[in-house]
Design a protein around this motif. Sequence first.
Motif, PDB file in Angstrom:
ATOM      1  N   ILE A  88      62.088   3.571  39.314  1.00  0.00           N
ATOM      2  CA  ILE A  88      60.826   2.820  39.270  1.00  0.00           C
ATOM      3  C   ILE A  88      60.039   3.038  40.551  1.00  0.00           C
ATOM      4  N   VAL A  89      60.720   2.904  41.702  1.00  0.00           N
ATOM      5  CA  VAL A  89      60.024   3.049  42.987  1.00  0.00           C
ATOM      6  C   VAL A  89      59.468   4.464  43.134  1.00  0.00           C
ATOM      7  N   ARG A  90      60.255   5.461  42.719  1.00  0.00           N
ATOM      8  CA  ARG A  90      59.775   6.849  42.811  1.00  0.00           C
ATOM      9  C   ARG A  90      58.540   7.054  41.929  1.00  0.00           C
ATOM     10  N   ASN A  91      58.564   6.506  40.726  1.00  0.00           N
ATOM     11  CA  ASN A  91      57.411   6.651  39.842  1.00  0.00           C
ATOM     12  C   ASN A  91      56.176   5.966  40.411  1.00  0.00           C
ATOM     13  N   LEU A  92      56.355   4.753  40.969  1.00  0.00           N
ATOM     14  CA  LEU A  92      55.218   4.040  41.544  1.00  0.00           C
ATOM     15  C   LEU A  92      54.682   4.771  42.772  1.00  0.00           C
ATOM     16  N   LEU A  93      55.583   5.272  43.608  1.00  0.00           N
ATOM     17  CA  LEU A  93      55.139   6.015  44.787  1.00  0.00           C
ATOM     18  C   LEU A  93      54.460   7.326  44.386  1.00  0.00           C
TER      19      LEU A  93
END
Length: 555
Positions: A412-417
């Motif tokens: 999730i964090v990678r996608n948001l970043l």
Amino acid sequence: MTAAANPVTRAVGWARVQTRRVSTLWRRSLQFRTVLITLGLSSLAILVIGFTISFTVASNLFQDQVDRALASASTATVAAQRILEASDAADRASVQAVTSSALETAAGVSGSGDIALFRAPGTAPAAIAPPDFLSRDLGGRITADLRERVQANPEAQFWQSVELVDGEGEPIPGVVVGSQIEIPGAGFYELYIGYGLADAAQTLSFMQATGAVGAVALIALLSAITLLVVRWVIEPIRAAAATSRRLAAGDLGVRLPVRGEDELATLAASFNGMADTLQSRIRELAELSVMQQRFVSDVSHELRTPLTTIRLAGDVLDGQRDDFRPATARTVELLRTQTERFETLLADLLEISRYDAGSVELATEPTNLVHLAGETIESMHQLALEHGSELRLDAPGGHLDADVDPRRIRRIVRNLLGNAIEHGEGRPIVVSVDSNETAISLAVRDYGMGMTEEDSARVFDRFWRADPSRRRSLGGTGLGLAISLEDAVAHGGTIDVWSRQGRGTVFRLTLPRRRGAEPVVPPLPLEPEDPEATGPGSAPAHAADTASIREVRDA
């Protein structure tokens, strides 16, 4: 003071509780409202009709009694006048005797003992004139107004309502009728006869009491009939409501019983037809969804074998790229990058198919989101620099662990970043982490182009792009945010978005610290404190901005 106030306080509290109960029942019960409205309108109608009938009967009854009193008084006056005219009395004693006889005759004819006799003003004095006579019950009840009217019109009768006294000394309604008579040799006298209306008052009271009892009985009967009719109508509606709730809960086989051929039976038949159609459509959609999921899964699996072969062949060619001509080397490089993108797309499709099939299982463990965010930022630091963006981490109080699946949260964090780097326009990107007793939030803020409200509502749709003409510089598949939302929902959390055109975007991930914890209050606000900020230098400075990501990880 306290002892006296307690009963009042309890009474007020009890009244408030009962008022709330009635208000709740009024809002929730159609049967209660219908019965109460019918009862109120029926009571009002009966009250109006009862008052009208009572007033009409009372007026007619009183007028009839007055007419009888006038007729009786006229007959009595004529009888008394005849006795006086037939007398040849010439001395005072004889005249008084004749007058007394005339009054007795008037009392006998009228049937009333309430009689008064007054000498008319302006009559010439005479030595034989008898004295005035006034019965005890009429004392003080003959008004000056009545006497003036009788004196002004000797040939007419006049009456007035008064309060008389019965044989037991109780006050009763009555009338006094006045007229004039002439005593030969003595002149004109005013004759007043009182009539009690006790019988009429008793009749009216009995009629009113009977009407009140009848009205109460009628209201009770109407209430019972209304209750039965409403229950007969409401019960099918309640059954339809219960059936629709079961249908909404997934019990597609439930149906309403059809009885008779009236409107309720037509409603039940229509409802059952709707439920049949809905069940058929849902079954078709379920079968189609299963076929679609199976197709995606099968195609993804089937593509893995040729893709692996292509990948191996591409790796071999890429290892010998230096021996190729420049055009061939560039082709080998494109083959490698597109093969990697194809693998990512297949992996995302397989992941989406797992969510659609409901076969996702979480491998949760206590995880520190600050450390996880720091590691993800560090892994994407070089990519952000290539796009001119600076990654910053702000974690004032988010160092508490949460039971999550670290692999999915890291995704999730990678996608948001990645989304922030893609649309950040080379401006700073701030990652904030904070927690409270119930939840942990992670927000990613960029200062890029932003989105409209319509775009924000569709940002989690699969393969959707806010600007189709914009080139994907990171090679995304268009499924990243959709998978991120599924990952968050699987943890019992949410991803919210705030965006304004020209002011940037905020994606906020909120996760419960423990599964099933309700209610969850996000520790981070969705709308940033600097919504008006624009430009490369507008991002707020945080204490964590001066620290390296590795220092945050080692904290």
